[in-house]
Design a protein around this motif. Structure first.
Motif, PDB file in Angstrom:
ATOM      1  N   THR A   6       0.874  -0.982   0.101  1.00  0.00           N
ATOM      2  CA  THR A   6       0.309   0.320  -0.064  1.00  0.00           C
ATOM      3  C   THR A   6       0.974   1.252   0.219  1.00  0.00           C
ATOM      4  OG1 THR A   6      -1.501  -0.545   1.458  1.00  0.00           O
ATOM      5  CG2 THR A   6      -1.618   1.415   1.594  1.00  0.00           C
ATOM      6  N   GLY A   7       1.560   1.552   0.794  1.00  0.00           N
ATOM      7  CA  GLY A   7       2.854   2.681   1.357  1.00  0.00           C
ATOM      8  C   GLY A   7       3.261   2.206  -0.563  1.00  0.00           C
ATOM      9  N   LEU A   8       4.202   2.089  -1.372  1.00  0.00           N
ATOM     10  CA  LEU A   8       4.501   1.577  -1.999  1.00  0.00           C
ATOM     11  C   LEU A   8       4.188   1.978  -3.025  1.00  0.00           C
ATOM     12  CD1 LEU A   8       7.662   0.501  -3.494  1.00  0.00           C
ATOM     13  CD2 LEU A   8       6.867  -1.056  -4.457  1.00  0.00           C
ATOM     14  N   GLY A   9       3.206   1.954  -3.415  1.00  0.00           N
ATOM     15  CA  GLY A   9       1.610   2.587  -4.190  1.00  0.00           C
ATOM     16  C   GLY A   9       1.479   4.125  -4.459  1.00  0.00           C
ATOM     17  N   VAL A  20      -2.244  13.342  -5.997  1.00  0.00           N
ATOM     18  CA  VAL A  20      -3.410  12.373  -6.206  1.00  0.00           C
ATOM     19  C   VAL A  20      -3.238  11.246  -5.483  1.00  0.00           C
ATOM     20  CG1 VAL A  20      -3.589  10.223  -7.526  1.00  0.00           C
ATOM     21  CG2 VAL A  20      -3.414  12.721  -8.707  1.00  0.00           C
ATOM     22  N   PRO A  21      -2.319  10.711  -4.408  1.00  0.00           N
ATOM     23  CA  PRO A  21      -2.219   9.828  -3.702  1.00  0.00           C
ATOM     24  C   PRO A  21      -2.880  10.975  -2.176  1.00  0.00           C
ATOM     25  CG  PRO A  21      -0.303   9.848  -4.545  1.00  0.00           C
ATOM     26  CD  PRO A  21      -1.266  10.817  -5.324  1.00  0.00           C
ATOM     27  N   LEU A  22      -2.918  12.055  -1.862  1.00  0.00           N
ATOM     28  CA  LEU A  22      -3.557  12.653  -1.089  1.00  0.00           C
ATOM     29  C   LEU A  22      -4.544  13.284  -1.321  1.00  0.00           C
ATOM     30  CD1 LEU A  22       0.080  15.517  -0.996  1.00  0.00           C
ATOM     31  CD2 LEU A  22      -0.488  13.584   0.537  1.00  0.00           C
ATOM     32  N   LEU A  23      -4.474  13.791  -2.119  1.00  0.00           N
ATOM     33  CA  LEU A  23      -6.026  14.001  -2.856  1.00  0.00           C
ATOM     34  C   LEU A  23      -7.158  12.662  -2.164  1.00  0.00           C
ATOM     35  CD1 LEU A  23      -8.271  16.238  -2.666  1.00  0.00           C
ATOM     36  CD2 LEU A  23      -7.702  15.904  -5.285  1.00  0.00           C
ATOM     37  N   THR A  97      -7.814   0.118   5.379  1.00  0.00           N
ATOM     38  CA  THR A  97      -8.222  -0.434   3.948  1.00  0.00           C
ATOM     39  C   THR A  97      -8.999  -1.462   3.680  1.00  0.00           C
ATOM     40  OG1 THR A  97      -6.410  -1.335   3.251  1.00  0.00           O
ATOM     41  CG2 THR A  97      -6.034   1.462   3.080  1.00  0.00           C
ATOM     42  N   VAL A  98      -9.756  -1.344   2.728  1.00  0.00           N
ATOM     43  CA  VAL A  98     -10.532  -2.596   2.322  1.00  0.00           C
ATOM     44  C   VAL A  98      -9.499  -3.244   2.123  1.00  0.00           C
ATOM     45  CG1 VAL A  98     -11.699  -3.651   0.402  1.00  0.00           C
ATOM     46  CG2 VAL A  98     -11.676  -1.168   0.882  1.00  0.00           C
ATOM     47  N   ALA A 162      -5.226   0.662  -6.564  1.00  0.00           N
ATOM     48  CA  ALA A 162      -4.133  -0.644  -6.493  1.00  0.00           C
ATOM     49  C   ALA A 162      -3.924  -0.678  -5.136  1.00  0.00           C
ATOM     50  CB  ALA A 162      -3.910  -1.214  -7.526  1.00  0.00           C
ATOM     51  N   ALA A 163      -2.999   0.525  -4.896  1.00  0.00           N
ATOM     52  CA  ALA A 163      -2.391   0.135  -3.509  1.00  0.00           C
ATOM     53  C   ALA A 163      -4.146  -0.030  -2.141  1.00  0.00           C
ATOM     54  CB  ALA A 163      -1.990   1.861  -3.438  1.00  0.00           C
ATOM     55  N   ILE A 164      -5.087   0.770  -2.270  1.00  0.00           N
ATOM     56  CA  ILE A 164      -6.117   1.161  -1.581  1.00  0.00           C
ATOM     57  C   ILE A 164      -7.047  -0.015  -1.779  1.00  0.00           C
ATOM     58  CG2 ILE A 164      -7.876   2.054  -0.636  1.00  0.00           C
ATOM     59  CD1 ILE A 164      -6.865   4.652  -1.476  1.00  0.00           C
ATOM     60  N   LEU A 165      -7.284  -0.638  -2.764  1.00  0.00           N
ATOM     61  CA  LEU A 165      -8.306  -2.175  -2.873  1.00  0.00           C
ATOM     62  C   LEU A 165      -7.024  -3.233  -3.428  1.00  0.00           C
ATOM     63  CD1 LEU A 165     -10.486  -0.695  -5.465  1.00  0.00           C
ATOM     64  CD2 LEU A 165     -11.029  -0.197  -3.328  1.00  0.00           C
ATOM     65  N   VAL A 166      -6.373  -3.476  -3.595  1.00  0.00           N
ATOM     66  CA  VAL A 166      -5.672  -4.512  -4.018  1.00  0.00           C
ATOM     67  C   VAL A 166      -4.201  -4.181  -3.803  1.00  0.00           C
ATOM     68  CG1 VAL A 166      -6.013  -6.852  -5.516  1.00  0.00           C
ATOM     69  CG2 VAL A 166      -7.662  -4.918  -5.520  1.00  0.00           C
ATOM     70  N   PRO A 167      -3.825  -4.476  -2.923  1.00  0.00           N
ATOM     71  CA  PRO A 167      -2.465  -4.268  -3.248  1.00  0.00           C
ATOM     72  C   PRO A 167      -1.190  -5.045  -3.968  1.00  0.00           C
ATOM     73  CG  PRO A 167      -3.375  -4.075  -0.582  1.00  0.00           C
ATOM     74  CD  PRO A 167      -4.447  -4.645  -1.686  1.00  0.00           C
TER      75      PRO A 167
END
Length: 193
Positions: A6-9, A20-23, A97-98, A162-167
């Motif tokens: 997740t962090g890497l993505g 984008v990721p911050l928002l 996250t999910v 991807a990082a949030i839903l399917v890392p």
């Protein structure tokens, strides 16, 4: 392990577009149950900050589509994107996250470590992007700027999702980006010969 993906993505996405990721983390944390930010990172959900990030994201997206302006933007973003990468990596590895239901204290003893990792990941991605862009602009007389920028924005959004839903997909997306970059470089070299 999923926390690291997740962090890497998120940090990789920051290397392409800092906002984008911050928002995404702020909006998803504020308005959905997909992300629950750790206590120290809930400031990302602040409405004023989300508004500022939205405006900055729009400016970055537009500036990145204009040849020459994109290179100036990359110089300015050399500090912003790694900082964003550090923030989203650290908040991402600690978020529920999910896909990650118990982030625990992955880096509890050294809370600065995730920030450093995120900064380095985002910086590597950013420097790669910033190095390719002037060469592509020169080779195509600027025609490639909007195409590359759009591909980068889509990749950044894809990495965040991807990082949030399917890392696990983060690895696939990053491998795909590396393969695409290698193919572009090879293609460019063949055209020179």
């Amino acid at each position: 392990m999923l926390e690291l993906l997740t962090g890497l993505g998120l940090a990789s996405a920051s290397g392409l577009n800092a906002y984008v990721p911050l928002l995404a983390l702020g909006l998803l944390g504020r308005f959905t149950d997909l992300v629950t930010l750790p206590a120290g990172w809930t400031w990302l959900e602040n409405p004023w900050l989300l508004g500022v990030l939205g405006v900055l994201c729009l400016v970055d997206v537009v500036a990145d589509k204009i040849p020459a302006v994109d290179s100036v933007n990359d110089v300015v973003q050399t500090l912003v994107r790694p900082a964003s990468g550090g923030i989203v990596f650290a908040s991402g590895v600690g978020s529920e996250t999910v896909a990650v239901t118990d982030p625990g204290s992955l880096f509890a003893d050294g809370r600065w470590i995730p920030i450093v990792i995120g900064v380095v990941v985002a910086l590597v991605v950013h420097l790669t992007k910033a190095g390719v862009r002037p060469v592509a602009n020169a080779a195509t007389v600027g025609v490639s700027a909007p195409v590359l920028s759009t591909a980068e924005d889509v990749t950044s959004i894809g990495l965040v999702l991807a990082a949030i839903l399917v890392p696990v997909l983060v690895l696939v997306l990053l491998a795909g980006a590396v393969v695409a970059a290698v193919l572009l470089v090879r293609r460019r070299r063949r055209r020179r010969v």
